[in-house]
Design an enzyme around this catalytic site. Structure first.
Site, short mmCIF file in Angstrom:
data_model
loop_
_atom_site.label_atom_id
_atom_site.label_comp_id
_atom_site.label_asym_id
_atom_site.label_seq_id
_atom_site.Cartn_x
_atom_site.Cartn_y
_atom_site.Cartn_z
CG HIS A 194 -5.34 4.76 4.31
ND1 HIS A 194 -4.66 4.17 3.12
CD2 HIS A 194 -4.11 5.35 5.03
CE1 HIS A 194 -3.28 4.55 3.22
NE2 HIS A 194 -3.11 5.14 4.59
CD GLU A 204 -0.13 6.58 6.19
OE1 GLU A 204 0.94 6.71 6.70
OE2 GLU A 204 -0.87 5.75 5.61
CB CYS A 251 -9.61 4.26 0.71
SG CYS A 251 -8.09 4.90 1.26
CB CYS A 280 -3.45 0.62 -2.69
SG CYS A 280 -3.27 2.40 -3.01
CG ASP A 325 -1.93 1.18 1.41
OD1 ASP A 325 -2.58 1.54 0.19
OD2 ASP A 325 -2.27 1.61 2.26
CB SER A 326 0.29 4.90 -0.69
OG SER A 326 -0.97 4.85 0.03
N1 DGL Z 1 -4.92 3.07 0.78
C1 DGL Z 1 -4.88 3.79 -0.21
C2 DGL Z 1 -6.37 3.25 -1.01
O1 DGL Z 1 -6.94 2.01 -0.69
C3 DGL Z 1 -5.08 5.17 -0.69
C4 DGL Z 1 -4.17 5.99 -0.03
C5 DGL Z 1 -3.47 6.95 -0.71
O2 DGL Z 1 -4.18 8.03 -1.15
O3 DGL Z 1 -2.41 6.90 -0.97
O4 DGL Z 1 -6.75 3.86 -2.06
#
Ligand code: DGL
Length: 279
Positions: free
Chosen positions: A186, A152, A184, A74, A10-11
């Site tokens: 997150h 985050e 997402c 992600c 993931d990011s």
């Molecule tokens: N966790 C990422 C997702 O599922 C996105 C977070 C980001 O914008 O980097 O889209």
């Protein structure tokens, strides 16, 4: 026989919500976690940047830590990177897409909210998903840029701003949605605050469990599925290595432990010169 190993990418820390589901369902699987936090947020990056960062980093990580399955945990990356990644590796790749189909299956009033990054809400891929699986629903999309940052910051113990989340969720309250897609990875981390904003929502739909099932299926197909084990009886620690392309968040080990996925080694500024094991 060594335990099967899965790379979760993931990011940032969002993919940990998916890693936790995989560990819960497949406790004997070893996990490697890779976060491109130097490129975070992907929701603000061009498609080209996301594609090249993901491909380069995942290829490098597979060299260092061979794995049987790669999970792109992600949504933002998955909407653009999967064909490119599959072209450069033979390791099976699992992506995550907003769970529009299961949400349409559970909505009673046919009004669905969809939370995703600003990039994901605009992608044609999402229009196609909605047209195919939720054509008879009103789908209200929100691509709020603050949500990933608040998720985050949870690692450092910062409480997300409830009033701002309430404000951001206003269109979903006005539309009286009964189901919300967490598009997402997150966002499952923010669920306690999202629930407070929208107490009337009946179903919060995320993709973690479906991803874990798909991983199990691929490992089984490859003859690598360990026998079903009860959660907690498997690989310990769950994550053998966590790599961050930027600085590793200082409290990451405790955060992961709290999520039920203890980590053995953390590397920051990966794959730079920093020795594995230091953060
Ligand atoms: N966790 C990422 C997702 O599922 C996105 C977070 C980001 O914008 O980097 O889209």
């Amino acid at each position: 026989m060594a335990a099967p190993r899965v790379l979760v990418f993931d990011s940032g820390v969002g993919g940990l919500s998916v890693a936790a589901c995989i560990h819960q369902a497949l406790p004997g699987v070893e996990l490697v976690y890779l976060a491109d936090n130097a490129g975070f947020p992907y929701g603000g990056q061009s498609e080209q940047v996301v594609i090249s960062r993901c491909c380069d980093l995942i290829a490098e990580c597979l060299d260092q830590f061979p794995c049987e399955v790669v999970v792109v945990a992600c949504n933002t990356a998955s909407t653009v990177v999967l064909p490119h990644l599959r072209a450069i590796t033979e390791v099976p790749v699992v992506g995550v897409v907003p769970a529009v189909k299961p949400a349409a299956a559970c909505s009673v009033n046919r009004r669905i909210g969809l939370l995703a990054t600003p990039a994901t809400v605009k992608r044609p891929y999402l229009d196609e998903l909605i047209a195919e699986f939720a054509a008879d629903c009103e789908v209200v999309r929100i691509g709020h840029p603050g949500l990933v940052d608040w998720a985050e910051q949870l690692v450092q113990g910062s409480e997300p701003p409830q009033a701002e989340i309430d404000q951001a969720m206003l269109p979903l309250r006005t539309a009286a949605v009964d189901t919300v897609v967490l598009g997402c990875t997150h966002y499952p981390l923010l669920l306690p605050w999202l629930r407070k904003s929208l107490p009337e929502v009946e179903a919060w739909v995320e993709s973690g469990e479906a991803i874990a099932r798909r991983v199990g299926h691929l490992l089984e197909h490859g003859g690598r599925l360990i026998e079903a084990e009860t959660p907690g009886a498997g690989a310990d620690p769950a994550v053998i290595q966590a790599c961050f392309t930027g600085a590793a968040p200082s409290d990451i080990s405790a955060f992961m432990m709290e999520m039920g996925i203890a980590v053995a080694q953390v590397a920051g500024h990966w794959p730079g010169v920093t020795a594995a094991g230091s953060a």
